[in-house]
Design an enzyme around this catalytic site. Sequence first.
Site, PDB file in Angstrom:
ATOM      1  N   LYS A   4     -10.304   7.147   2.234  1.00 18.41           N
ATOM      2  CA  LYS A   4     -10.650   5.792   1.780  1.00 18.41           C
ATOM      3  C   LYS A   4     -12.101   5.457   2.117  1.00 18.41           C
ATOM      4  O   LYS A   4     -12.672   4.538   1.524  1.00 18.41           O
ATOM      5  CB  LYS A   4      -9.724   4.764   2.423  1.00 18.41           C
ATOM      6  N   GLU A  56      -2.288   4.170  13.944  1.00 18.79           N
ATOM      7  CA  GLU A  56      -1.978   5.407  13.226  1.00 18.79           C
ATOM      8  C   GLU A  56      -2.283   6.634  14.081  1.00 18.79           C
ATOM      9  O   GLU A  56      -1.485   7.584  14.128  1.00 18.79           O
ATOM     10  CB  GLU A  56      -2.752   5.473  11.918  1.00 18.79           C
ATOM     11  N   CYS A  78       0.807  -1.231   0.000  1.00 18.75           N
ATOM     12  CA  CYS A  78       0.000   0.000   0.000  1.00 18.75           C
ATOM     13  C   CYS A  78       0.834   1.273   0.000  1.00 18.75           C
ATOM     14  O   CYS A  78       0.278   2.369  -0.137  1.00 18.75           O
ATOM     15  CB  CYS A  78      -0.930   0.018   1.220  1.00 18.75           C
ATOM     16  N   PHE A 111       1.513  -3.322   4.390  1.00 16.17           N
ATOM     17  CA  PHE A 111       1.929  -4.665   4.755  1.00 16.17           C
ATOM     18  C   PHE A 111       3.427  -4.816   4.452  1.00 16.17           C
ATOM     19  O   PHE A 111       3.945  -4.223   3.506  1.00 16.17           O
ATOM     20  CB  PHE A 111       1.161  -5.704   3.944  1.00 16.17           C
ATOM     21  N   HIS A 165      -3.709   7.204   6.460  1.00 12.16           N
ATOM     22  CA  HIS A 165      -3.783   5.932   5.734  1.00 12.16           C
ATOM     23  C   HIS A 165      -5.145   5.292   5.987  1.00 12.16           C
ATOM     24  O   HIS A 165      -5.729   4.707   5.071  1.00 12.16           O
ATOM     25  CB  HIS A 165      -2.649   5.013   6.182  1.00 12.16           C
ATOM     26  N   HIS A 212      -9.834   1.542  -0.894  1.00 13.90           N
ATOM     27  CA  HIS A 212      -8.404   1.297  -0.783  1.00 13.90           C
ATOM     28  C   HIS A 212      -7.893   0.792  -2.124  1.00 13.90           C
ATOM     29  O   HIS A 212      -8.241  -0.301  -2.564  1.00 13.90           O
ATOM     30  CB  HIS A 212      -8.147   0.259   0.315  1.00 13.90           C
TER      31      HIS A 212
END
Length: 421
Positions: A341, A320, A170, A407, A309, A346
């Site tokens: 998002k 976050e 991502c 990830f 994010h 996403h």
Amino acid sequence: MRPHRVAITGIGVISPYGGDARDFFERLLAGESAVRHLRVTQDLPRPLSHPFVGCAGFDPEAALGKPLALMMERFAQLGVAAAFQAWAQAGLPRQATDTEGAEREAWGCIWGTALGGLEAHERGGRDLWIRGRERVSPLSVVQGMNNAVNAHISIQLGLGGVSTSHTAACASSSIAIGEAFRRVRSGEATVMVTGGSDVCQSYSVLRAWDAMRVMAPGDADTAPAACRPFAADRAGLVLGEGGAALVLEAWDHAVARGATIHGEIVGYGTSCDHSHLVRPHRQGQVRALRAALADAGLAPAEVGYVNAHGTATPEGDPVEVAALCEVFGDGAAELPVSATKSMHGHLLGAAGAIEAVITVLALREQAIPPTAHLAGRIDPACEGVDHVLQGRRQVPLRAALSNSFAFGGSNAVLAFRAPPL
């Protein structure tokens, strides 16, 4: 040598809302969700049903011409079309003029994608093993390679410098933008096309994410509100497709040719959590945030907005917020934060690029889009920042950050300043 300032002179977006970057941003400011219900069968016995964000109105042949469109997988069509939009807005010629021929040999393209041409390989597998065909399409390799987007962009625009792609889940396109920024700032390049694109609509990709139990449920009625970052009742992420591009240009070069400057990229920070493949780590994110601020020469108090994010996963969102609270300290409670998002989904490798575009437009328009579906639902574990709720917030903005936390523990943060008044 003094670092070059880096202007943003072109912006391009292929999104589920259609239109151009301004249309896209206006729909986000209004809090309009593009999430819809998707049912995927692809000739397989077990259909898949999930909320999804698609670009149904995108016509690749109209955007690229039929011969070029046929050479590409969909992720490349979305990316090249976004790049063409950005290049046209920048006011640069498609091929080198007599006066810029030699200089253009140092202009380049750095792109980001997570899945790349996976669909081309998946289609070939179905042809061989399910349909019993003896061969796959001769275009499978060139359609399936992850560097297809930057290759086509460089060929079509006559860019003779660096042409490469980054894959870091991502964070792919945020890293691509950051590395392109470094090339211009150092003087290695005068102009760079950068961004990201991805398509997450294939049966195998959706099945794989479904198996991880991180995708939000929803039917045709509930799908638009399925993605709820920071909400107490959040249930997971919503995948999508799209592409976004920026043209980065040495400031003096842009001014000399009379280009419109839409914003300035001023900092880039990266880190690795070195902790877990899929579980985010606060200190890794803190390092990336602090690195971006230091690179930009910004104090935390100068930042007026963070595009988070924010994927709406139970574990990711609180980490976050905790990282932002550590970096911004007492100022975190007044730091406007939103996770867009919630509306555009996403986009995996394209997420960083499309959210960088949103951050640049927020600075240019002095308006912050909201986190949709959040009012009255904030998870106590996600409190501590100023969540932007229900529609646009018009505020004076001078600097902003865009976060990408992936990830594999790859973290990337981009820092931007507003364009000159």
